[in-house]
Motif scaffolding. Structure first.
Motif, mmCIF file in Angstrom:
data_model
loop_
_atom_site.group_PDB
_atom_site.id
_atom_site.type_symbol
_atom_site.label_atom_id
_atom_site.label_comp_id
_atom_site.label_asym_id
_atom_site.label_seq_id
_atom_site.Cartn_x
_atom_site.Cartn_y
_atom_site.Cartn_z
ATOM 1 N N GLU A 94 26.668 40.619 45.005
ATOM 2 C CA GLU A 94 28.115 40.618 44.860
ATOM 3 C C GLU A 94 28.736 39.256 45.180
ATOM 4 O O GLU A 94 29.917 39.024 44.922
ATOM 5 C CB GLU A 94 28.735 41.702 45.749
ATOM 6 C CG GLU A 94 28.553 41.508 47.237
ATOM 7 C CD GLU A 94 27.264 42.121 47.756
ATOM 8 O OE1 GLU A 94 27.124 42.236 48.976
ATOM 9 O OE2 GLU A 94 26.408 42.486 46.929
ATOM 10 N N LYS A 95 27.965 38.338 45.728
ATOM 11 C CA LYS A 95 28.475 36.990 46.005
ATOM 12 C C LYS A 95 28.508 36.124 44.747
ATOM 13 O O LYS A 95 28.973 34.989 44.783
ATOM 14 C CB LYS A 95 27.616 36.317 47.081
ATOM 15 C CG LYS A 95 27.573 37.075 48.411
ATOM 16 C CD LYS A 95 28.956 37.244 49.002
ATOM 17 C CE LYS A 95 28.890 37.954 50.356
ATOM 18 N NZ LYS A 95 30.250 38.183 50.916
ATOM 19 N N LEU A 133 35.288 36.337 41.679
ATOM 20 C CA LEU A 133 34.009 36.217 40.994
ATOM 21 C C LEU A 133 34.197 35.743 39.550
ATOM 22 O O LEU A 133 33.425 34.922 39.049
ATOM 23 C CB LEU A 133 33.276 37.560 41.010
ATOM 24 C CG LEU A 133 32.635 37.954 42.343
ATOM 25 C CD1 LEU A 133 32.121 39.379 42.279
ATOM 26 C CD2 LEU A 133 31.509 37.003 42.696
ATOM 27 N N ILE A 134 35.210 36.251 38.878
ATOM 28 C CA ILE A 134 35.460 35.836 37.506
ATOM 29 C C ILE A 134 35.750 34.342 37.440
ATOM 30 O O ILE A 134 35.217 33.632 36.579
ATOM 31 C CB ILE A 134 36.635 36.643 36.900
ATOM 32 C CG1 ILE A 134 36.188 38.079 36.610
ATOM 33 C CG2 ILE A 134 37.142 35.987 35.617
ATOM 34 C CD1 ILE A 134 37.293 38.986 36.142
ATOM 35 N N VAL A 135 36.588 33.849 38.345
ATOM 36 C CA VAL A 135 36.916 32.420 38.353
ATOM 37 C C VAL A 135 35.652 31.586 38.553
ATOM 38 O O VAL A 135 35.432 30.574 37.881
ATOM 39 C CB VAL A 135 37.966 32.105 39.434
ATOM 40 C CG1 VAL A 135 38.148 30.599 39.594
ATOM 41 C CG2 VAL A 135 39.295 32.767 39.085
ATOM 42 N N GLY A 136 34.785 32.037 39.454
ATOM 43 C CA GLY A 136 33.551 31.298 39.698
ATOM 44 C C GLY A 136 32.596 31.336 38.525
ATOM 45 O O GLY A 136 31.846 30.377 38.288
ATOM 46 N N GLU A 140 30.264 29.724 32.760
ATOM 47 C CA GLU A 140 29.110 30.371 32.127
ATOM 48 C C GLU A 140 29.552 31.444 31.142
ATOM 49 O O GLU A 140 28.989 31.589 30.050
ATOM 50 C CB GLU A 140 28.213 30.982 33.195
ATOM 51 C CG GLU A 140 26.942 31.623 32.662
ATOM 52 C CD GLU A 140 26.050 30.601 31.957
ATOM 53 O OE1 GLU A 140 25.638 30.866 30.817
ATOM 54 O OE2 GLU A 140 25.794 29.525 32.558
ATOM 55 N N LEU A 141 30.583 32.216 31.514
ATOM 56 C CA LEU A 141 31.058 33.276 30.636
ATOM 57 C C LEU A 141 31.618 32.704 29.336
ATOM 58 O O LEU A 141 31.397 33.253 28.250
ATOM 59 C CB LEU A 141 32.121 34.105 31.359
ATOM 60 C CG LEU A 141 31.607 34.931 32.546
ATOM 61 C CD1 LEU A 141 32.771 35.526 33.325
ATOM 62 C CD2 LEU A 141 30.681 36.041 32.067
ATOM 63 N N GLU A 161 46.488 31.245 37.526
ATOM 64 C CA GLU A 161 46.303 30.945 36.121
ATOM 65 C C GLU A 161 44.828 31.071 35.759
ATOM 66 O O GLU A 161 43.959 31.101 36.620
ATOM 67 C CB GLU A 161 46.803 29.540 35.798
ATOM 68 C CG GLU A 161 46.120 28.448 36.593
ATOM 69 C CD GLU A 161 46.703 27.082 36.295
ATOM 70 O OE1 GLU A 161 45.988 26.090 36.526
ATOM 71 O OE2 GLU A 161 47.855 26.998 35.836
ATOM 72 N N CYS A 162 44.563 31.155 34.439
ATOM 73 C CA CYS A 162 43.190 31.289 33.965
ATOM 74 C C CYS A 162 43.128 30.728 32.546
ATOM 75 O O CYS A 162 44.101 30.845 31.777
ATOM 76 C CB CYS A 162 42.761 32.753 33.975
ATOM 77 S SG CYS A 162 41.013 33.033 33.570
#
Length: 400
Positions: A94-95, A133-136, A140-141, A161-162
């Motif tokens: 989860e990290k 987690l999404i920001v990190g 890659e995504l 923001e994203c």
């Protein structure tokens, strides 16, 4: 050919119903499986889902002791028409240390023949710190063709923001106002839900909240369809197919074939119906489809010449003609029905059946006319010229 009047398991209508969609899961890697769409169409956009493995989740949150008909996310999104690559996070992952699994999931989706758009994938993560987690994982995504992000979790400070569209569902802090809220800015939308706890969206645990989870799922579905160009289905055609087999051809098996794996129906005034496939099949077979009368878009009609268990349970035939306005709230998942909530005015039914009187005696010896309409309510609904509005109000004022 006239519709059957009783259940015959050997009839063509019952024997030739299509089976439920049952595309088999494919093992992609140690922690990732691919579930093709569980819709009748069988193809759709690709979706990567990340969630805690059940043993990890229930070590932190008590498992539910009251299972819901709401399926876990992999099946639910597959029934909505998505091809789902699901990553089950083991202890410690989860990290954010699961990049290899994301690569494997994205690669599997892009080569699978059920995925309609190989260049646009969606990403959904179910965990407390979802947005962090999404920001990190964002670089890659993006490289893997992810076009939008969904995060479910209890995030105190969502990102401002994203680069790509991000929708976050989170439990509202105890000190915040009690009403639900949605805020949007700079590609980030945050929906907060009052009076819920961590993992309110997961039917596998005791903190699951059905109402909040349903609202969040609907918002998520709209978001994904917008950014992944589907899947889109003809809702009217789905409903018409269901009612064709239910009311015109009267087939239990064919009616059930238009519904998801575990559907339910609730007739609210009489609390009749069935929760889950087995019970709903029995209800349709034994109490509804062959006792259903006829219907048009708004009004159910029949003559009460035999027992109608779903409408007038335990009431013997009265030979009364019934005209009943009805409202159906239908939930469609993918290209099949999930549930129906059906309402009508039971007082009006009882009035037309001759069971409910027009007047009742009061303690002061006067007679009170009950404000209940019968068939006249259905007639005014069908044609605004066939009846008089406010007749009950006018009648009451004239007697004062």
């Amino acid at each position: 050919m006239p519709a059957p009047t009783h259940y015959d398991p050997n009839s063509a209508n019952e024997r030739h119903a299509p089976a439920l969609p049952a595309a088999a899961q494919v093992r992609v890697s140690r922690h990732t499986i691919l579930q093709p769409p569980l819709s009748r169409r069988g193809t759709g956009p690709g979706l990567i889902i990340v969630q805690h493995a059940l043993d990890v989740l229930t070590a932190a949150v008590k498992a539910t002791d009251s299972p819901s008909l709401d399926p876990e996310p992999v099946q639910k999104w597959a029934e909505e028409g998505f091809a789902v690559a699901a990553i089950a996070l083991p202890q410690g992952a989860e990290k954010g240390d699961f990049g290899d699994e994301i690569i494997a999931a994205a690669t599997a989706l892009k080569v699978h023949n059920s995925v309609t758009n190989k260049e646009k994938l969606g990403f959904v993560i179910y965990t407390v710190d979802s947005s962090e987690l999404i920001v990190g994982l964002l670089p890659e995504l993006k490289r893997r063709g992810v076009a939008c992000f969904l995060g479910y979790g209890s995030v105190s400070k969502p990102p401002q923001e994203c680069e790509l569209p991000l929708y976050i569902h989170m439990a509202k802090e105890n000190s915040a106002p009690s009403s639900p809220a949605v805020s949007s800015k700079s590609n980030v939308t945050v929906a907060t839900y009052p009076d819920v706890r961590d993992f309110f969206f997961d039917p596998r645990v005791a903190t699951y909240n059905a109402a909040a989870s349903a609202i969040a799922h609907t918002k998520s579905l709209v978001f994904l369809r917008k950014h992944l160009d589907g899947p889109h289905f003809d809702l009217e055609a789905i409903w018409e197919e269901h009612t064709y087999w239910e009311f015109e051809r009267r087939s239990v098996a064919q009616t059930m074939a238009t519904m998801v794996a575990e559907p339910y129906v609730n007739h609210v005034p009489t609390m009749t119906g069935g929760m889950g496939r087995e019970k709903l099949t029995a209800f349709y077979r034994d109490h509804f489809i062959f006792w259903a009368g006829s219907r048009n878009e708004f009004i159910f009609s029949c003559t009460h010449t035999s027992h109608i268990p779903w409408l007038l349970p335990n009431v013997p035939p009265t030979n009364a003609k019934l005209l009943i306005p009805m409202v159906a709230i239908i939930n469609i998942r993918g290209d099949r029905l999930y549930h129906e909530h059906i309402w009508w005015d039971q007082a009006g039914v009882l009035r037309q059946a001759g069971i409910l009187p027009t007047h009742v005696d009061r303690e002061d010896g006067s007679r009170l006319k009950l404000p209940v309409a019968g068939a006249e309510a259905a007639k005014l609904l069908a044609d605004e010229r066939d009846g008089t509005s406010n007749a009950m109000i006018i009648d009451a004022s004239e007697r004062q």
